[in-house]
Scaffold this motif. Structure first.
Motif, mmCIF file in Angstrom:
data_model
loop_
_atom_site.group_PDB
_atom_site.id
_atom_site.type_symbol
_atom_site.label_atom_id
_atom_site.label_comp_id
_atom_site.label_asym_id
_atom_site.label_seq_id
_atom_site.Cartn_x
_atom_site.Cartn_y
_atom_site.Cartn_z
ATOM 1 N N ASN A 85 -7.733 -7.440 10.681
ATOM 2 C CA ASN A 85 -6.862 -6.491 9.972
ATOM 3 C C ASN A 85 -6.643 -5.158 10.696
ATOM 4 N N MET A 86 -7.035 -5.046 11.968
ATOM 5 C CA MET A 86 -6.746 -3.815 12.709
ATOM 6 C C MET A 86 -5.370 -3.924 13.366
ATOM 7 N N ASN A 87 -4.580 -2.839 13.284
ATOM 8 C CA ASN A 87 -3.261 -2.866 13.904
ATOM 9 C C ASN A 87 -3.254 -2.132 15.248
ATOM 10 N N HIS A 88 -2.084 -1.869 15.787
ATOM 11 C CA HIS A 88 -1.965 -1.324 17.144
ATOM 12 C C HIS A 88 -2.484 0.100 17.257
ATOM 13 N N GLY A 117 -6.629 -6.389 17.617
ATOM 14 C CA GLY A 117 -6.647 -6.539 16.164
ATOM 15 C C GLY A 117 -5.727 -7.646 15.704
ATOM 16 N N THR A 118 -6.014 -8.221 14.556
ATOM 17 C CA THR A 118 -5.203 -9.336 14.050
ATOM 18 C C THR A 118 -3.894 -8.873 13.423
ATOM 19 N N LYS A 119 -3.754 -7.555 13.191
ATOM 20 C CA LYS A 119 -2.521 -7.028 12.588
ATOM 21 C C LYS A 119 -1.696 -6.223 13.593
ATOM 22 N N ASP A 120 -1.916 -6.461 14.887
ATOM 23 C CA ASP A 120 -1.187 -5.734 15.929
ATOM 24 C C ASP A 120 0.225 -6.299 16.046
ATOM 25 N N LEU A 121 1.218 -5.450 15.782
ATOM 26 C CA LEU A 121 2.615 -5.884 15.837
ATOM 27 C C LEU A 121 3.181 -5.877 17.249
ATOM 28 N N ASP A 167 1.030 -6.256 4.783
ATOM 29 C CA ASP A 167 1.932 -6.104 5.927
ATOM 30 C C ASP A 167 2.881 -4.925 5.772
ATOM 31 N N SER A 168 3.230 -4.590 4.537
ATOM 32 C CA SER A 168 4.144 -3.476 4.291
ATOM 33 C C SER A 168 3.539 -2.134 4.702
ATOM 34 N N GLU A 169 2.199 -2.096 4.869
ATOM 35 C CA GLU A 169 1.514 -0.856 5.243
ATOM 36 C C GLU A 169 1.508 -0.617 6.746
ATOM 37 N N ASN A 170 1.831 -1.648 7.508
ATOM 38 C CA ASN A 170 1.616 -1.581 8.953
ATOM 39 C C ASN A 170 2.391 -0.453 9.622
ATOM 40 N N MET A 171 3.703 -0.471 9.503
ATOM 41 C CA MET A 171 4.511 0.554 10.161
ATOM 42 C C MET A 171 4.279 1.936 9.556
ATOM 43 N N LYS A 172 3.996 1.998 8.273
ATOM 44 C CA LYS A 172 3.734 3.288 7.620
ATOM 45 C C LYS A 172 2.530 3.978 8.250
ATOM 46 N N SER A 173 1.544 3.190 8.681
ATOM 47 C CA SER A 173 0.310 3.760 9.230
ATOM 48 C C SER A 173 0.541 4.473 10.557
ATOM 49 N N TYR A 174 1.646 4.166 11.234
ATOM 50 C CA TYR A 174 1.963 4.818 12.510
ATOM 51 C C TYR A 174 2.239 6.306 12.316
ATOM 52 N N ASN A 175 2.537 6.706 11.089
ATOM 53 C CA ASN A 175 2.817 8.116 10.810
ATOM 54 C C ASN A 175 1.929 8.649 9.692
ATOM 55 N N ASP A 176 0.682 8.194 9.695
ATOM 56 C CA ASP A 176 -0.302 8.687 8.734
ATOM 57 C C ASP A 176 -1.409 9.404 9.500
#
Length: 310
Positions: free
Chosen positions: A270-273, A242-246, A281-290
């Motif tokens: 726009n898919m993350n890890h 994904g293009t949003k993979d940190l 971008d502010s949503e990225n880390m939040k999604s790890y606990n959603d």
């Protein structure tokens, strides 16, 4: 009034029918320490293909959750594939059962043990002869695990957010980005482990990475290069990032594709890890606990299409 009641009952039954699951689940124990869930389409037959999902680093469970990161990534992916007539087996890492039993010993676990577990899972389903083809899909660290286990054992292989470089290079990149002053010491420690030796850790800032109990695992992991291992495969390969993979940039997927040109490369916008769509971008880390945010539909679609072609 009667007509209104009939209309209501019709609509109610329609909603219930629409919500009816197109798959069922079954708890499977490969052995007492290796347990998982089989997602089986309602129309499953001998022609149904099976995807075995391998979780990433740490101790994620069959749903893709672990302390500090509960997001149901693997659960939603499993359900999505099963709804498209692909059977899925998602399992807990052996360490989860060992933790529950109180007999885990980190220093005794190696990367090769994790590979052996995948081979055991594959053999279990081959022996059952319930499914047509077996596809291995590994996420993050599980990508390399699955890549190695797939050789001579699987009919297809899918890498999701898998590294395209040896893990020591990625660890160095990640740590130096956050703490550049650790670069020299970090590289020295990595080189010792790459030589097959352990060392006494002096810098407590690196204890989470180089604690003595995990060093044997790192030594066994460092000996594998994904670009070398993927060349050993003689089966269809799908590589997704994904293009949003940190954690794993899309350039790593491109490295794997270059090493195995016959593979299919898919970069999902726009898919993350953890397979979630990230618009800000502010949503990225939040999604790890959603636990409610769904996975990107394109991920499900691409894997299902790949699996059905085999």
């Amino acid at each position: 009034m009667k007509k209104a009641l009939l209309t209501y009952l019709f609509l109610f039954s329609t909603i219930i029918f629409a919500q009816e699951k197109t798959f069922k689940t079954e708890e499977i124990s490969i052995d007492p320490m290796l347990n998982g869930t089989l997602y089986k389409p309602n129309k499953s037959s001998k022609k149904t293909n099976l995807v075995i999902l391998i979780p990433g680093s740490g101790i994620p469970d069959r749903n893709g959750n672990q302390p500090g990161a509960s997001n149901n990534s693997l659960k939603f992916l499993s359900e999505g594939l099963a709804s498209k007539d692909i059977a899925v087996f998602a399992y807990d890492k052996r360490a989860i059962a060992q933790l529950k039993a109180g007999n885990i010993s980190e220093k005794d676990v190696t990367f090769d043990d994790v590979i052996a577990d995948v081979k055991q899972v594959i053999q279990y389903f081959k022996t059952k002869k319930e499914f047509n083809k077996i596809i291995i899909s590994g996420h993050s660290e599980g990508s390399l695990v699955g890549m190695i286990a797939s050789k001579d054992n699987a009919d297809g292989y899918v890498s999701i957010a898998g590294a395209g470089r040896p893990i020591d290079e990625i660890l160095e990149e990640q740590v130096v980005k956050q703490a550049p002053f650790l670069k020299t010491e970090l590289r020295k420690n990595l080189d010792i482990l790459k030589s097959g030796q352990t060392f006494k850790l002096e810098n407590k800032m690196l204890s989470s990475l180089f604690r003595e109990s995990v060093q044997p695992y790192l030594i066994s992991w460092f000996k594998y290069d994904p670009r070398v291992e993927i060349k050993k495969l003689q089966i269809p390969v799908l590589i997704i990032n994904g293009t949003k993979d940190l954690q794993v940039p899309e350039s790593d997927a491109e490295l794997l594709h270059e090493a195995y040109p016959k593979s299919e490369l898919v970069i999902i916008e726009n898919m993350n890890h953890v397979f979630k769509e990230i618009k800000e971008d502010s949503e990225n880390m939040k999604s790890y606990n959603d636990l409610t945010l769904p996975v990107v539909p394109e991920l499900i679609e691409k894997i299902a299409t790949f699996a059905k072609k085999l």
